[in-house]
Structures are given as structure tokens and as C-alpha cells.
Motif scaffolding. Structure first.
Motif, PDB file in Angstrom:
ATOM      1  N   ARG A  56     178.105  -6.891   4.227  1.00  0.00           N
ATOM      2  CA  ARG A  56     179.453  -6.441   3.816  1.00  0.00           C
ATOM      3  C   ARG A  56     179.421  -5.040   3.221  1.00  0.00           C
ATOM      4  O   ARG A  56     180.409  -4.332   3.238  1.00  0.00           O
ATOM      5  CB  ARG A  56     180.058  -7.405   2.781  1.00  0.00           C
ATOM      6  CG  ARG A  56     180.274  -8.786   3.298  1.00  0.00           C
ATOM      7  CD  ARG A  56     181.566  -8.890   4.074  1.00  0.00           C
ATOM      8  NE  ARG A  56     181.438  -9.947   5.054  1.00  0.00           N
ATOM      9  CZ  ARG A  56     182.455 -10.470   5.731  1.00  0.00           C
ATOM     10  NH1 ARG A  56     183.664 -10.053   5.531  1.00  0.00           N
ATOM     11  NH2 ARG A  56     182.250 -11.400   6.625  1.00  0.00           N
ATOM     12  N   GLN A  78     190.971 -13.222  13.631  1.00  0.00           N
ATOM     13  CA  GLN A  78     190.924 -14.284  12.613  1.00  0.00           C
ATOM     14  C   GLN A  78     192.048 -14.172  11.571  1.00  0.00           C
ATOM     15  O   GLN A  78     192.958 -14.970  11.550  1.00  0.00           O
ATOM     16  CB  GLN A  78     189.560 -14.332  11.926  1.00  0.00           C
ATOM     17  CG  GLN A  78     189.300 -15.630  11.180  1.00  0.00           C
ATOM     18  CD  GLN A  78     187.955 -15.631  10.491  1.00  0.00           C
ATOM     19  OE1 GLN A  78     187.753 -14.825   9.586  1.00  0.00           O
ATOM     20  NE2 GLN A  78     187.059 -16.517  10.888  1.00  0.00           N
ATOM     21  N   HIS A  82     191.303  -7.638   6.381  1.00  0.00           N
ATOM     22  CA  HIS A  82     190.790  -6.262   6.339  1.00  0.00           C
ATOM     23  C   HIS A  82     191.916  -5.260   6.559  1.00  0.00           C
ATOM     24  O   HIS A  82     191.910  -4.180   5.953  1.00  0.00           O
ATOM     25  CB  HIS A  82     189.687  -6.078   7.384  1.00  0.00           C
ATOM     26  CG  HIS A  82     188.461  -6.892   7.099  1.00  0.00           C
ATOM     27  ND1 HIS A  82     188.238  -8.112   7.676  1.00  0.00           N
ATOM     28  CD2 HIS A  82     187.425  -6.669   6.265  1.00  0.00           C
ATOM     29  CE1 HIS A  82     187.094  -8.600   7.219  1.00  0.00           C
ATOM     30  NE2 HIS A  82     186.588  -7.752   6.364  1.00  0.00           N
ATOM     31  N   ASP A  97     192.899 -15.212  17.657  1.00  0.00           N
ATOM     32  CA  ASP A  97     191.663 -15.988  17.525  1.00  0.00           C
ATOM     33  C   ASP A  97     191.637 -17.083  18.575  1.00  0.00           C
ATOM     34  O   ASP A  97     192.677 -17.583  19.003  1.00  0.00           O
ATOM     35  CB  ASP A  97     191.526 -16.607  16.126  1.00  0.00           C
ATOM     36  CG  ASP A  97     190.065 -16.773  15.734  1.00  0.00           C
ATOM     37  OD1 ASP A  97     189.595 -16.067  14.828  1.00  0.00           O
ATOM     38  OD2 ASP A  97     189.364 -17.620  16.350  1.00  0.00           O
ATOM     39  N   ILE A  98     190.424 -17.456  18.927  1.00  0.00           N
ATOM     40  CA  ILE A  98     190.231 -18.544  19.891  1.00  0.00           C
ATOM     41  C   ILE A  98     190.385 -19.896  19.194  1.00  0.00           C
ATOM     42  O   ILE A  98     190.606 -20.915  19.838  1.00  0.00           O
ATOM     43  CB  ILE A  98     188.839 -18.399  20.558  1.00  0.00           C
ATOM     44  CG1 ILE A  98     188.744 -19.155  21.871  1.00  0.00           C
ATOM     45  CG2 ILE A  98     187.715 -18.770  19.603  1.00  0.00           C
ATOM     46  CD1 ILE A  98     187.511 -18.794  22.688  1.00  0.00           C
ATOM     47  N   CYS A 108     194.209 -17.584  21.517  1.00  0.00           N
ATOM     48  CA  CYS A 108     193.678 -17.459  22.885  1.00  0.00           C
ATOM     49  C   CYS A 108     192.256 -16.919  22.855  1.00  0.00           C
ATOM     50  O   CYS A 108     191.796 -16.390  21.846  1.00  0.00           O
ATOM     51  CB  CYS A 108     194.545 -16.503  23.708  1.00  0.00           C
ATOM     52  SG  CYS A 108     194.567 -14.827  23.071  1.00  0.00           S
ATOM     53  N   ASP A 109     191.607 -17.039  23.999  1.00  0.00           N
ATOM     54  CA  ASP A 109     190.325 -16.373  24.206  1.00  0.00           C
ATOM     55  C   ASP A 109     190.664 -14.939  24.586  1.00  0.00           C
ATOM     56  O   ASP A 109     191.406 -14.705  25.554  1.00  0.00           O
ATOM     57  CB  ASP A 109     189.577 -17.079  25.344  1.00  0.00           C
ATOM     58  CG  ASP A 109     188.199 -16.465  25.612  1.00  0.00           C
ATOM     59  OD1 ASP A 109     187.953 -15.334  25.159  1.00  0.00           O
ATOM     60  OD2 ASP A 109     187.397 -17.132  26.291  1.00  0.00           O
ATOM     61  N   LEU A 110     190.142 -13.994  23.839  1.00  0.00           N
ATOM     62  CA  LEU A 110     190.422 -12.586  24.112  1.00  0.00           C
ATOM     63  C   LEU A 110     190.107 -12.232  25.567  1.00  0.00           C
ATOM     64  O   LEU A 110     190.801 -11.424  26.196  1.00  0.00           O
ATOM     65  CB  LEU A 110     189.578 -11.724  23.154  1.00  0.00           C
ATOM     66  CG  LEU A 110     189.941 -10.259  22.991  1.00  0.00           C
ATOM     67  CD1 LEU A 110     191.404 -10.057  22.655  1.00  0.00           C
ATOM     68  CD2 LEU A 110     189.045  -9.632  21.936  1.00  0.00           C
ATOM     69  N   PRO A 128     186.003  -7.078  12.998  1.00  0.00           N
ATOM     70  CA  PRO A 128     184.827  -7.042  12.123  1.00  0.00           C
ATOM     71  C   PRO A 128     183.902  -8.233  12.364  1.00  0.00           C
ATOM     72  O   PRO A 128     184.372  -9.370  12.478  1.00  0.00           O
ATOM     73  CB  PRO A 128     185.436  -7.091  10.709  1.00  0.00           C
ATOM     74  CG  PRO A 128     186.771  -7.726  10.887  1.00  0.00           C
ATOM     75  CD  PRO A 128     187.235  -7.437  12.282  1.00  0.00           C
ATOM     76  N   ASN A 129     182.622  -7.952  12.472  1.00  0.00           N
ATOM     77  CA  ASN A 129     181.599  -8.996  12.645  1.00  0.00           C
ATOM     78  C   ASN A 129     181.938  -9.988  13.749  1.00  0.00           C
ATOM     79  O   ASN A 129     181.727 -11.193  13.602  1.00  0.00           O
ATOM     80  CB  ASN A 129     181.402  -9.761  11.323  1.00  0.00           C
ATOM     81  CG  ASN A 129     180.704  -8.888  10.299  1.00  0.00           C
ATOM     82  OD1 ASN A 129     180.308  -7.763  10.622  1.00  0.00           O
ATOM     83  ND2 ASN A 129     180.549  -9.377   9.090  1.00  0.00           N
ATOM     84  N   THR A 130     182.434  -9.493  14.835  1.00  0.00           N
ATOM     85  CA  THR A 130     182.939 -10.372  15.891  1.00  0.00           C
ATOM     86  C   THR A 130     182.189 -10.230  17.212  1.00  0.00           C
ATOM     87  O   THR A 130     182.067 -11.207  17.964  1.00  0.00           O
ATOM     88  CB  THR A 130     184.446 -10.086  16.123  1.00  0.00           C
ATOM     89  OG1 THR A 130     185.138 -10.300  14.890  1.00  0.00           O
ATOM     90  CG2 THR A 130     185.041 -11.001  17.173  1.00  0.00           C
ATOM     91  N   HIS A 133     180.046 -12.884  18.695  1.00  0.00           N
ATOM     92  CA  HIS A 133     180.634 -14.208  18.968  1.00  0.00           C
ATOM     93  C   HIS A 133     181.384 -14.275  20.300  1.00  0.00           C
ATOM     94  O   HIS A 133     181.857 -15.350  20.684  1.00  0.00           O
ATOM     95  CB  HIS A 133     181.621 -14.578  17.862  1.00  0.00           C
ATOM     96  CG  HIS A 133     180.986 -14.746  16.517  1.00  0.00           C
ATOM     97  ND1 HIS A 133     180.079 -15.731  16.245  1.00  0.00           N
ATOM     98  CD2 HIS A 133     181.115 -14.031  15.373  1.00  0.00           C
ATOM     99  CE1 HIS A 133     179.678 -15.628  14.985  1.00  0.00           C
ATOM    100  NE2 HIS A 133     180.283 -14.597  14.438  1.00  0.00           N
TER     101      HIS A 133
HETATM  102  C1  SAM Z   1     183.144 -13.674  12.091  1.00  0.00           C
HETATM  103  S1  SAM Z   1     184.773 -13.996  12.426  1.00  0.00           S
HETATM  104  C2  SAM Z   1     185.733 -12.557  12.174  1.00  0.00           C
HETATM  105  C3  SAM Z   1     185.506 -11.758  10.947  1.00  0.00           C
HETATM  106  C4  SAM Z   1     185.877 -12.352   9.654  1.00  0.00           C
HETATM  107  N1  SAM Z   1     187.259 -12.148   9.332  1.00  0.00           N
HETATM  108  C5  SAM Z   1     184.982 -11.662   8.616  1.00  0.00           C
HETATM  109  O1  SAM Z   1     185.506 -11.008   7.721  1.00  0.00           O
HETATM  110  O2  SAM Z   1     183.786 -11.800   8.749  1.00  0.00           O
HETATM  111  C6  SAM Z   1     184.821 -14.032  14.183  1.00  0.00           C
HETATM  112  C7  SAM Z   1     186.082 -14.651  14.741  1.00  0.00           C
HETATM  113  O3  SAM Z   1     186.145 -14.399  16.133  1.00  0.00           O
HETATM  114  C8  SAM Z   1     186.728 -15.542  16.754  1.00  0.00           C
HETATM  115  N2  SAM Z   1     186.373 -15.514  18.174  1.00  0.00           N
HETATM  116  C9  SAM Z   1     185.168 -15.770  18.735  1.00  0.00           C
HETATM  117  N3  SAM Z   1     185.232 -15.638  20.066  1.00  0.00           N
HETATM  118  C10 SAM Z   1     186.502 -15.276  20.356  1.00  0.00           C
HETATM  119  C11 SAM Z   1     187.191 -15.014  21.585  1.00  0.00           C
HETATM  120  N4  SAM Z   1     186.546 -15.074  22.749  1.00  0.00           N
HETATM  121  N5  SAM Z   1     188.499 -14.694  21.531  1.00  0.00           N
HETATM  122  C12 SAM Z   1     189.144 -14.630  20.330  1.00  0.00           C
HETATM  123  N6  SAM Z   1     188.545 -14.889  19.145  1.00  0.00           N
HETATM  124  C13 SAM Z   1     187.244 -15.202  19.167  1.00  0.00           C
HETATM  125  C14 SAM Z   1     186.101 -16.689  15.992  1.00  0.00           C
HETATM  126  O4  SAM Z   1     186.819 -17.888  16.152  1.00  0.00           O
HETATM  127  C15 SAM Z   1     186.120 -16.160  14.555  1.00  0.00           C
HETATM  128  O5  SAM Z   1     187.285 -16.538  13.879  1.00  0.00           O
END
Ligand code: SAM
Length: 244
Positions: A56, A78, A82, A97-98, A108-110, A128-130, A133
Motif C-alpha cells: 500500500r 470493486q 480510491h 466487478d465480477i 460483469c466480467d470486464l 488498483p491491485n487488480t 486477478h
Molecule cells: C484486489 S481487488 C481490487 C482492489 C481493492 N479495492 C484494493 O484496494 O485492493 C480486485 C477486484 O477485481 C475483481 N475482478 C477480478 N477479475 C475481474 C474481472 N474479470 N472483471 C471484473 N472484476 C474483476 C475482483 O472481484 C476484486 O473485487
């Protein structure tokens, strides 16, 4: 010493004692593990239970340095946390968000958001941090660019030397060079800046679940590209008249 004699000594002492001998002969430091010699981290949730997770420090610094870009219509993955903390002159904040846990504006799935999230709508998209995933990472990145306006920005980050998420799929650990390869392929013609942050001390602290408050700023600020704790990404979409 003759090789045959050295071999006999090595056989006699075994690898552990030979290593100690070599360490002494080469005046190498002996590690003093203390309570770092452990198989379980200090925290099972990135150090949240002790203070602020180490990564962070780099994420917050990145968003703080780019406050002026977090403005107008903002989309965040999410929650809107931020955007609200770092944004100014916000005209509206939507979320995507998914998963439905945080009741996103767009569920939805992005990677298949074409009929859900409008194109060219946002000045800024916060991820952020995404990146680690996103299962279909290239498809997701394609749509991330689609939904921002010409001249708009994406501010994103990816995990480096931090533990994998236990309760959510965590797919990718790429170096800054690896992310640059992927991003330049998908975001052709955009201005893309990829930077890594961290060093061997902050990487070890992050892996062990220590909090950033347990380190000093002069330790956190050292940059060693071989030990990325976090990789940050800034992408600017070309404006309607081309790159600006
Ligand atoms: C680590 S979190 C986001 C950051 C968080 N707010 C933080 O401060 O760390 C990652 C988010 O991405 C979402 N996510 C993962 N794959 C995704 C996709 N394909 N489409 C949309 N959202 C997705 C997850 O469900 C999760 O809520």
C-alpha cells in the motif's frame, strides 16, 4: 589445496559444514534469523491486522502523485474508495466487478463487458491491485481502454512479491518488463508507463505479512528492480486528434 584433498575433506564434512567453512573463508555474513526463521507468516492477511500492508505504501504514493488525473467521471474496480480518497472535481464515480459483494454499478466480467459498460465514457479508470486477478487479461485490458474517453487515463497496479490471494483467483505475477510486453500489445498507440517499486527488505516484509509501519521511510523508498513488491501502470488513451 590439491583437488583430491579438497574432495576428501568435503566428503568428510558434508555440505552443511562445507558451506560454513566457505562462509568463514570468504568472510561472508552469517544470517541471524531470530524470529524470521518461520514457516508461517506474521500475518495471514498481508499485515492488515498489524497496520497497513507494505504494498500500500507504493500504491498510495502512486495514486497520490497522480491525483490530478483522478477527476471527472471515474470508474473503479470493486469500490469507489480510491476515487473518493484521491480524486478531485469528481463528476461521478461508478464501480465494476465480477463479484456482487460490493454491489458494483456494473456487475460483469470486464473481459466481456461490451454490452454492459458504455464506451468512451470515463476520464479515469482505477484498477488498483487488480491486473493479477484478470483471468482473460488481454480481453479485460482491451475493454478497460474501450470505456475511457479519448485522452482519458487508466491507473492500475499488479502484485509482485506479495502472497497470493487465498480466497480469490490470483493468476499472474509478471515483471515490469512482462507487463510492458502485454500492455503495449493491447494498448497500441497509447502512452504507457510501467514502474516497479520495492526492494529485497520490503519484499521479505510483505511476504511475511509485516506492516509498512514496521519499516522506515528510507527503507521503503529504496528501489531495486529485481525485487518488485508492486508494479504500477499509467496508460493515456490518445485524444481524438491523436496522442497528446
Ligand atoms: C484486489 S481487488 C481490487 C482492489 C481493492 N479495492 C484494493 O484496494 O485492493 C480486485 C477486484 O477485481 C475483481 N475482478 C477480478 N477479475 C475481474 C474481472 N474479470 N472483471 C471484473 N472484476 C474483476 C475482483 O472481484 C476484486 O473485487
Amino acid at each position: 589445496m590439491k583437488p583430491m584433498v579438497r574432495e576428501r575433506i568435503a566428503r568428510l564434512l558434508g555440505p552443511r559444514w562445507m558451506m560454513r567453512l566457505r562462509r568463514v573463508a570468504r568472510a561472508q555474513e552469517r544470517p541471524r534469523w531470530g524470529n524470521l526463521r518461520r514457516l508461517a507468516p506474521f500475518s495471514a492477511n498481508y499485515g492488515f491486522d498489524r497496520g497497513t500492508p507494505v504494498d500500500r505504501y507504493y500504491l498510495n504514493g502512486f495514486l497520490d502523485r497522480h491525483r490530478e488525473l483522478i477527476t471527472g467521471r471515474v470508474l473503479e474496480v470493486q469500490t469507489d474508495g480510491h476515487a473518493r480518497r484521491y480524486g478531485r472535481d469528481l463528476e461521478g464515480v461508478d464501480t465494476v466487478d465480477i463479484r456482487d459483494d460490493f454491489r458494483p454499478t456494473y456487475l460483469c466480467d470486464l473481459a466481456s463487458s461490451g454490452l454492459v459498460v458504455p464506451s468512451d465514457r470515463y476520464d479515469c479508470f482505477l484498477l488498483p491491485n487488480t491486473l493479477q486477478h484478470l483471468r482473460d487479461v488481454e480481453g479485460s485490458l482491451h475493454h478497460a481502454l474501450r470505456v475511457i474517453k479519448p485522452g482519458g487515463v487508466i491507473l492500475a497496479s499488479a502484485a509482485g512479491f506479495v502472497p497470493l490471494t487465498g480466497d480469490a483467483p490470483d493468476y499472474w505475477r509478471l515483471s515490469a518488463r512482462g507487463w510492458t510486453e502485454v500492455l503495449e500489445r493491447v494498448w497500441k498507440g497509447c502512452e504507457v508507463r510501467v514502474e516497479s517499486h520495492g526492494n529485497c527488505l520490503t519484499a521479505v516484509a510483505a511476504l511475511l505479512g509485516l506492516a509498512l509501519e514496521e519499516l522506515r521511510p528510507d527503507e521503503l523508498d529504496v528501489h531495486d528492480p529485481r525485487y518488485p513488491v508492486l508494479t504500477t501502470v499509467l496508460c493515456r488513451k490518445p485524444s481524438a486528434g491523436g496522442l497528446r
